[in-house]
Design an enzyme around this catalytic site. Structure first.
Site, PDB file in Angstrom:
ATOM      1  N   VAL A   1      43.360  59.422  -1.677  1.00 35.22           N
ATOM      2  CA  VAL A   1      43.464  60.851  -2.094  1.00 35.22           C
ATOM      3  C   VAL A   1      44.869  60.957  -2.683  1.00 35.22           C
ATOM      4  O   VAL A   1      45.752  60.644  -2.273  1.00 35.22           O
ATOM      5  CB  VAL A   1      43.060  61.840  -1.032  1.00 35.22           C
ATOM      6  CG1 VAL A   1      43.333  63.255  -1.278  1.00 35.22           C
ATOM      7  CG2 VAL A   1      41.687  61.607  -0.471  1.00 35.22           C
TER       8      VAL A   1
ATOM      9  N   HIS B   1      34.316  58.114 -11.739  1.00 37.17           N
ATOM     10  CA  HIS B   1      33.331  58.140 -10.356  1.00 37.17           C
ATOM     11  C   HIS B   1      31.803  57.688 -11.020  1.00 37.17           C
ATOM     12  O   HIS B   1      31.242  57.983 -11.845  1.00 37.17           O
ATOM     13  CB  HIS B   1      33.261  59.578  -9.878  1.00 37.17           C
ATOM     14  CG  HIS B   1      32.510  59.554  -8.667  1.00 37.17           C
ATOM     15  ND1 HIS B   1      33.206  58.960  -7.550  1.00 37.17           N
ATOM     16  CD2 HIS B   1      31.308  60.002  -8.531  1.00 37.17           C
ATOM     17  CE1 HIS B   1      32.366  59.366  -6.483  1.00 37.17           C
ATOM     18  NE2 HIS B   1      31.138  59.806  -6.957  1.00 37.17           N
TER      19      HIS B   1
END
Length: 132
Positions: free
Chosen positions: A9, A26
């Site tokens: 993250v 993604h």
């Protein structure tokens, strides 16, 4: 900044310094199936269409504004591996395209929407199973 396979993250200070200048890819059609194993999630859920998404990184996990997406049909017998193989081919096409659009100054973020200069949608569609 370009992230691919970056399994961490990104924290707020970096995002704030480079707002709408960090891209990630993604292996799912966001906002569906964020996080790890997007392909497995799609295959297990039984969706008929999956794909991949290039998006700007924000403070959430796979929640940033969508730049470009590509779709693939999902077969009932698809596994994470078989779906991943087809999605990866599209990832290799759309990530360079998103980078090119950014480098040419053609992307403008307005709220959650990314506008692409000169883009006009057309009537193409992926339907799975195909209409008879």
């Amino acid at each position: 900044m370009i992230l691919a396979g970056f399994m961490r993250v990104v924290r707020a200070p970096l995002i704030e310094a480079y707002r709408n200048r960090i891209m990630n890819i993604h292996p799912a059609l966001l906002p569906s199936f964020p996080g790890l194993h997007g392909q497995r999630q799609a295959a297990d859920y039984g969706v008929r269409i999956s794909g991949c998404t290039v998006h700007f990184v924000d403070e959430g996990m796979d929640t940033g504004p969508v730049i470009i997406q590509a779709a693939v049909p999902v077969a009932p017998d698809d596994t994470e591996d078989s779906l991943s193989e087809r999605i990866l081919k599209l990832e290799h096409r759309i990530f360079p395209e998103a980078i090119r659009l950014f480098a040419e100054g053609k992307l403008c973020v307005e709220g959650r929407k990314v506008k692409i200069a000169g883009y006009r949608p057309h009537d193409a569609a992926l339907i799975n199973p195909p209409l008879t």
